[in-house]
Design a protein around this motif. Structure first.
Motif, mmCIF file in Angstrom:
data_model
loop_
_atom_site.group_PDB
_atom_site.id
_atom_site.type_symbol
_atom_site.label_atom_id
_atom_site.label_comp_id
_atom_site.label_asym_id
_atom_site.label_seq_id
_atom_site.Cartn_x
_atom_site.Cartn_y
_atom_site.Cartn_z
ATOM 1 N N ASP A 137 0.822 -1.207 0.000
ATOM 2 C CA ASP A 137 0.000 0.000 0.000
ATOM 3 C C ASP A 137 0.855 1.257 0.000
ATOM 4 O O ASP A 137 1.866 1.332 0.707
ATOM 5 N N ALA A 138 0.434 2.229 -0.781
ATOM 6 C CA ALA A 138 1.094 3.536 -0.794
ATOM 7 C C ALA A 138 0.340 4.494 0.127
ATOM 8 O O ALA A 138 -0.865 4.354 0.331
ATOM 9 N N ILE A 139 1.070 5.452 0.687
ATOM 10 C CA ILE A 139 0.486 6.424 1.608
ATOM 11 C C ILE A 139 0.668 7.816 1.013
ATOM 12 O O ILE A 139 1.788 8.196 0.660
ATOM 13 N N LYS A 140 -0.415 8.558 0.928
ATOM 14 C CA LYS A 140 -0.368 9.892 0.340
ATOM 15 C C LYS A 140 -0.376 10.954 1.434
ATOM 16 O O LYS A 140 -1.139 10.883 2.397
ATOM 17 N N PHE A 141 0.485 11.966 1.265
ATOM 18 C CA PHE A 141 0.563 13.090 2.198
ATOM 19 C C PHE A 141 0.298 14.380 1.436
ATOM 20 O O PHE A 141 0.771 14.547 0.302
ATOM 21 N N GLU A 142 -0.440 15.289 2.065
ATOM 22 C CA GLU A 142 -0.829 16.536 1.410
ATOM 23 C C GLU A 142 -0.399 17.739 2.248
ATOM 24 O O GLU A 142 0.265 17.590 3.281
ATOM 25 N N THR A 143 -0.809 18.918 1.797
ATOM 26 C CA THR A 143 -0.416 20.165 2.451
ATOM 27 C C THR A 143 -0.658 20.125 3.962
ATOM 28 O O THR A 143 -1.752 19.796 4.415
ATOM 29 N N GLY A 144 0.396 20.432 4.733
ATOM 30 C CA GLY A 144 0.291 20.452 6.190
ATOM 31 C C GLY A 144 0.698 19.159 6.860
ATOM 32 O O GLY A 144 0.931 19.139 8.081
ATOM 33 N N ASP A 145 0.798 18.067 6.091
ATOM 34 C CA ASP A 145 1.200 16.781 6.668
ATOM 35 C C ASP A 145 2.709 16.729 6.866
ATOM 36 O O ASP A 145 3.475 17.322 6.099
ATOM 37 N N THR A 146 3.136 15.975 7.877
ATOM 38 C CA THR A 146 4.562 15.752 8.124
ATOM 39 C C THR A 146 4.867 14.263 8.038
ATOM 40 O O THR A 146 4.150 13.443 8.605
ATOM 41 N N ILE A 147 5.934 13.945 7.336
ATOM 42 C CA ILE A 147 6.367 12.567 7.137
ATOM 43 C C ILE A 147 7.670 12.371 7.910
ATOM 44 O O ILE A 147 8.582 13.195 7.807
ATOM 45 N N TYR A 148 7.772 11.279 8.654
ATOM 46 C CA TYR A 148 8.986 10.974 9.404
ATOM 47 C C TYR A 148 9.652 9.727 8.824
ATOM 48 O O TYR A 148 9.008 8.695 8.632
ATOM 49 N N HIS A 149 10.942 9.829 8.532
ATOM 50 C CA HIS A 149 11.723 8.713 8.013
ATOM 51 C C HIS A 149 12.728 8.322 9.091
ATOM 52 O O HIS A 149 13.538 9.149 9.517
ATOM 53 N N VAL A 150 12.682 7.074 9.528
ATOM 54 C CA VAL A 150 13.603 6.627 10.575
ATOM 55 C C VAL A 150 14.838 5.991 9.931
ATOM 56 O O VAL A 150 14.795 5.575 8.770
ATOM 57 N N PRO A 151 15.948 5.910 10.660
ATOM 58 C CA PRO A 151 17.166 5.326 10.091
ATOM 59 C C PRO A 151 16.931 3.904 9.566
ATOM 60 O O PRO A 151 16.269 3.089 10.223
ATOM 61 N N GLY A 152 17.443 3.614 8.390
ATOM 62 C CA GLY A 152 17.320 2.290 7.803
ATOM 63 C C GLY A 152 16.052 2.063 7.010
ATOM 64 O O GLY A 152 15.930 1.068 6.297
ATOM 65 N N GLU A 153 15.090 2.945 7.118
ATOM 66 C CA GLU A 153 13.826 2.807 6.401
ATOM 67 C C GLU A 153 14.006 3.152 4.926
ATOM 68 O O GLU A 153 14.806 4.014 4.571
ATOM 69 N N VAL A 154 13.240 2.498 4.057
ATOM 70 C CA VAL A 154 13.332 2.775 2.636
ATOM 71 C C VAL A 154 11.942 2.666 2.009
ATOM 72 O O VAL A 154 11.082 1.933 2.502
ATOM 73 N N ALA A 155 11.714 3.413 0.929
ATOM 74 C CA ALA A 155 10.412 3.410 0.270
ATOM 75 C C ALA A 155 10.560 3.866 -1.176
ATOM 76 O O ALA A 155 11.553 4.498 -1.547
ATOM 77 N N ALA A 156 9.575 3.516 -1.985
ATOM 78 C CA ALA A 156 9.424 4.150 -3.287
ATOM 79 C C ALA A 156 8.697 5.463 -3.041
ATOM 80 O O ALA A 156 7.772 5.519 -2.220
ATOM 81 N N VAL A 157 9.110 6.535 -3.703
ATOM 82 C CA VAL A 157 8.544 7.853 -3.422
ATOM 83 C C VAL A 157 8.099 8.540 -4.708
ATOM 84 O O VAL A 157 8.659 8.306 -5.783
ATOM 85 N N HIS A 158 7.078 9.383 -4.558
ATOM 86 C CA HIS A 158 6.575 10.139 -5.705
ATOM 87 C C HIS A 158 6.118 11.519 -5.246
ATOM 88 O O HIS A 158 5.410 11.643 -4.240
ATOM 89 N N TRP A 159 6.543 12.530 -5.979
ATOM 90 C CA TRP A 159 6.083 13.893 -5.755
ATOM 91 C C TRP A 159 5.251 14.320 -6.945
ATOM 92 O O TRP A 159 5.702 14.194 -8.098
ATOM 93 N N SER A 160 4.046 14.823 -6.709
ATOM 94 C CA SER A 160 3.240 15.354 -7.802
ATOM 95 C C SER A 160 3.846 16.683 -8.256
ATOM 96 O O SER A 160 4.649 17.282 -7.526
ATOM 97 N N PRO A 161 3.497 17.182 -9.439
ATOM 98 C CA PRO A 161 3.989 18.498 -9.849
ATOM 99 C C PRO A 161 3.633 19.568 -8.814
ATOM 100 O O PRO A 161 2.582 19.502 -8.178
ATOM 101 N N LYS A 162 4.532 20.518 -8.637
ATOM 102 C CA LYS A 162 4.355 21.626 -7.712
ATOM 103 C C LYS A 162 4.196 21.153 -6.268
ATOM 104 O O LYS A 162 3.307 21.609 -5.534
#
Length: 216
Positions: A137-162
Motif C-alpha cells: 500500500d502507498a500512503i499519500k501526504f498533502e499540504t500540512g502533513d509531516t512525514i517521518y523517516h527513521v534510520p534504515g527505512e526505505v520506500a518508493a517515493v513520488h512527488w506530484s507536480p508543484k
C-alpha cells in the motif's frame, strides 16, 4: 588466510567506527529539534500563502530564532538521487544536522534512499506519496502533513507536480552523501552541479565550525 584475516580486520574496524559514531550521535547536543521545525512550518502553512511566500516566512523565522546557524546566502540547486530529480535550498548543514527546502515543479519518482539519519518533511504544497518497503500500500501526504523517516527505512517515493516541503535531518549526514551524489556522478554527469552541492555543504560545515568554536 592473510586475505581472510584482512577481511576480518576491516569488518571489525568498520563495526567499531560505527559503534563510536552511534554513541557520539546519541550523546551530543543538537542545534534544532524536529518538532520546532515542524511547528514553524505549520504556522506558515496555516496562512494559506503560495509556496514562495511560505518559504520566505519559514526562512525569516529560522533566522530570527537561530541567527548565525542559518547560512547567509542560500541558493536553489538541482539534486538527482535514486532516479528522481528535485530542487533543494540548503539553510543549514553540518556533520549531524541539516535544514533545507525541497521540491519539484514538474513531479518526480524514485527510490527514497536508506539513511543513517532521522528525517522529517512537512508538505507546504502539493502531494507526496510513499510506498514503504515490505508493504503493498502507498500512503499519500498533502499540504500540512509531516512525514517521518527513521534510520534504515526505505520506500518508493513520488512527488506530484508543484510539491514543496521543509526538511530537517539529524544523524550522520556524510553517510547520506553517497546516495545524494551518486546519480549526479554516474548518471547526469553534471559536474558543475556536483561542485555546487559539495561547495555548499563544505561551507555549511565550516560555518557551523565557526559557530561552535568562535561563536560567530
Amino acid at each position: 588466510m592473510e586475505c581472510f584475516a584482512a577481511s576480518i580486520l576491516v569488518v571489525v574496524t568498520v563495526a567499531a567506527l560505527a559503534a563510536i559514531t552511534h554513541v557520539w550521535l546519541e550523546s551530543k547536543s543538537y542545534v534544532f529539534e524536529a518538532q520546532d521545525i515542524v511547528a514553524i512550518t505549520e504556522k506558515a502553512v496555516s496562512r494559506g500563502y503560495g509556496h514562495k511566500e511560505t518559504f520566505q516566512e519559514v526562512e525569516q523565522e529560522l533566522r530570527a530564532r537561530y541567527g548565525g546557524r542559518i547560512l547567509p546566502n542560500p541558493e536553489w540547486l538541482f539534486i538527482n538521487c535514486g532516479g528522481w530529480m528535485g530542487g533543494m535550498y540548503i539553510l543549514h548543514s553540518s556533520l549531524t544536522e541539516y535544514v533545507l527546502f525541497f521540491g519539484t515543479a514538474i513531479g518526480s519518482s524514485g527510490h527514497s534512499g536508506r539513511y543513517w539519519a532521522n528525517i522529517s518533511d512537512t508538505v507546504i504544497e502539493g502531494e507526496y506519496t510513499r510506498w514503504p518497503e515490505g508493504t503493498t500500500d502507498a500512503i499519500k501526504f498533502e499540504t500540512g502533513d509531516t512525514i517521518y523517516h527513521v534510520p534504515g527505512e526505505v520506500a518508493a517515493v513520488h512527488w506530484s507536480p508543484k510539491t514543496w516541503m521543509v526538511e530537517y535531518g539529524r544523524g550522520f549526514v556524510p553517510s547520506t552523501l553517497v546516495f545524494a551524489l551518486a546519480d549526479t556522478l554516474f548518471s547526469t554527469t553534471d559536474f558543475v552541479n556536483l561542485y555546487k552541492i559539495i561547495k555548499v555543504y563544505t561551507i555549511g560545515i565550516m560555518h557551523e565550525f565557526s559557530n561552535n568554536i568562535f561563536g560567530v
